[in-house]
Design a protein around this motif. Structure first.
Motif, PDB file in Angstrom:
ATOM      1  N   LEU A   1       0.175  -1.294  -0.391  1.00 20.87           N
ATOM      2  CA  LEU A   1      -0.464   0.071  -0.462  1.00 20.87           C
ATOM      3  C   LEU A   1       1.022   2.049  -0.239  1.00 20.87           C
ATOM      4  O   LEU A   1       0.829   2.097  -0.862  1.00 20.87           O
ATOM      5  N   GLU A   2       2.187   1.057   0.899  1.00 25.74           N
ATOM      6  CA  GLU A   2       2.877   1.956   1.310  1.00 25.74           C
ATOM      7  C   GLU A   2       3.661   2.993  -0.545  1.00 25.74           C
ATOM      8  O   GLU A   2       4.254   3.680  -0.780  1.00 25.74           O
TER       9      GLU A   2
ATOM     10  N   ILE B   1      -0.379  11.510  -0.429  1.00 29.66           N
ATOM     11  CA  ILE B   1       0.496  11.226   0.630  1.00 29.66           C
ATOM     12  C   ILE B   1       1.506  12.424   0.745  1.00 29.66           C
ATOM     13  O   ILE B   1       1.919  13.501   1.281  1.00 29.66           O
ATOM     14  N   GLN B   2       2.361  12.690  -0.001  1.00 30.58           N
ATOM     15  CA  GLN B   2       2.709  13.934  -0.657  1.00 30.58           C
ATOM     16  C   GLN B   2       2.149  15.122  -0.774  1.00 30.58           C
ATOM     17  O   GLN B   2       2.811  16.426  -0.001  1.00 30.58           O
ATOM     18  N   GLN B   3       1.680  14.590  -1.504  1.00 33.41           N
ATOM     19  CA  GLN B   3       0.527  16.524  -1.879  1.00 33.41           C
ATOM     20  C   GLN B   3      -0.365  17.089  -0.395  1.00 33.41           C
ATOM     21  O   GLN B   3      -0.202  18.390   0.389  1.00 33.41           O
ATOM     22  N   LYS B   4      -0.837  15.633  -0.008  1.00 31.39           N
ATOM     23  CA  LYS B   4      -1.725  16.202   1.423  1.00 31.39           C
ATOM     24  C   LYS B   4      -1.015  16.755   3.144  1.00 31.39           C
ATOM     25  O   LYS B   4      -1.087  16.740   3.588  1.00 31.39           O
ATOM     26  N   ASN B   5       0.788  16.438   2.990  1.00 30.84           N
ATOM     27  CA  ASN B   5       1.451  16.813   3.067  1.00 30.84           C
ATOM     28  C   ASN B   5       1.612  16.001   4.975  1.00 30.84           C
ATOM     29  O   ASN B   5       1.567  15.974   6.608  1.00 30.84           O
ATOM     30  N   PHE B   6       0.948  14.738   5.118  1.00 31.89           N
ATOM     31  CA  PHE B   6       0.607  13.416   5.556  1.00 31.89           C
ATOM     32  C   PHE B   6       1.672  13.903   6.825  1.00 31.89           C
ATOM     33  O   PHE B   6       1.880  13.506   8.286  1.00 31.89           O
ATOM     34  N   ASP B   7       3.028  13.834   6.053  1.00 32.02           N
ATOM     35  CA  ASP B   7       3.844  13.638   7.130  1.00 32.02           C
ATOM     36  C   ASP B   7       4.481  11.699   7.631  1.00 32.02           C
ATOM     37  O   ASP B   7       3.715  11.082   7.181  1.00 32.02           O
ATOM     38  N   ASN B   8       4.713  11.981   8.490  1.00 34.19           N
ATOM     39  CA  ASN B   8       4.139  10.525   9.750  1.00 34.19           C
ATOM     40  C   ASN B   8       3.279  10.162  10.042  1.00 34.19           C
ATOM     41  O   ASN B   8       3.270   9.321  11.190  1.00 34.19           O
TER      42      ASN B   8
END
Ligand code: TRP
Length: 330
Positions: free
Chosen positions: A102-103, A112-119
């Protein structure tokens, strides 16, 4: 029997011209030759949005659909959260995919990058491709119309299908094929990013005449094209990108491109033309939209969801049977 098509959108905002060029037009065409389901993916949307925001957008999205010419007699509209079978199927499929797979899913990785989820990626967000596989298989879709960016989700679905059939030694699930849309995602009026409501660089289907005009006249063109007589660039010029997508007089457009590149054609002329083209396209849609009642949209979605749910229930039964998951019924 007609082949089945499933598509969907997250209700995170109203739809814009990018959606129109990329998927809505296609869906209007497809509804004539396929059994088409359109899912409002509210559960997928709440993996990273508030329920309140998502809820507010559901009937607006329905109005967008109906106003562009999707016909509830031909297309079945459904609301994801009102079909709990989808969630149950998702849970079973989660055991057929690894966290690292999934990752590595490029669509998810990008988002994930666009949304700035980080960790702090919500597990639900990471798993949304599994839920999408549940959506697609629950309605036994043969085809899923997608843009390039969603292709990895189809691959992931087919991996799950193959794993399921192999693990439970069955043919219950079938693989799905993408129908790729020809158009690349439409650029925003700033020319910097793809058109999106959240970036404020998109022309919305519900925009007023004045809003459309203002956005067209604010479009990024060629910053080195200062005088009408200067040669101008067509590539990366937003006005030309939109004309290519929405102006159907292809010979005239070709002529305009050549004249612009030679020098002697002004931005204002082109923007006036584009404004006219877009006003003609959007006025009837806006008109139809303004006559649509919330109660009517609600009924269409309600009816469609009931119909779709019985299909998902049948699939769930087969899934549980294949898994031999039936303790109380033996
Ligand atoms: N992932 C789609 C989006 O980003 C929405 C969606 C959810 C979908 N389930 C689907 C699309 C099933 C096609 C098929 O908006």
């Amino acid at each position: 029997m007609e082949k089945i098509i499933l598509t969907g959108d997250r209700p995170t905002g109203k739809l814009h011209l990018g959606h129109f060029a990329g998927s809505l037009q296609k869906r209007v065409e497809l509804q004539n030759n396929f059994e088409q389901y359109i899912m409002i993916a509210d559960l997928q949307a709440i993996t990273d949005n508030d329920v309140g925001v998502v809820k507010k957008n559901i009937l607006e999205l329905m109005k967008d659909y109906i106003s562009v010419g999707l016909d509830p007699h031909k297309t079945t509209f459904l609301l994801q959260s009102e079909i709990p079978e989808l969630t149950e199927i998702t849970f079973y499929y989660m055991n057929l995919v690894t966290v690292s797979r999934l990752e590595r899913n490029p669509t998810v990785k990008n988002e994930i990058q666009q949304k700035n989820f980080d960790n702090s990626i919500p597990a639900g967000f990471l798993c949304y491709p599994v839920s999408q596989a549940a959506d697609i298989t629950a309605f036994q879709a043969d085809y899923v119309p997608v843009g390039n960016d969603q292709l990895p989700l189809i691959e992931q679905t087919n991996e799950i299908v193959r794993k399921f059939n192999a693990k439970y030694n069955t043919h219950t699930l079938k693989e799905v094929e993408p129908i790729l849309s020809k158009t690349e995602r439409l650029v925003g009026i700033d020319g910097k990013a793809k058109a999106s409501k959240s970036l404020g660089n998109a022309i919305m289907l519900s925009d007023s005449e004045q809003e459309i005009k203002d956005k067209v006249f604010a479009m990024y063109t060629d910053p080195n094209h200062i005088h009408v007589s200067d040669p101008g660039r067509v590539e990366g010029n937003v006005v030309f990108e939109y004309l290519s997508a929405f102006y159907d007089k292809h010979d005239h457009l070709q002529e305009l491109k050549e004249n612009y590149q030679k020098g002697g054609l002004g931005d204002i002329y082109l923007k006036k033309l584009l404004n006219q083209v877009l006003q003609e396209l959007l006025a009837p849609i806006r008109e139809r939209r303004s006559k649509l009642e919330n109660s009517e949209m609600y009924s269409i979605l309600y009816e469609g969801t009931q119909k779709a749910r019985s299909k998902a229930q049948q699939t769930l039964k087969q899934i549980k049977k294949s898994m031999d998951l039936n303790f109380f019924s033996i």
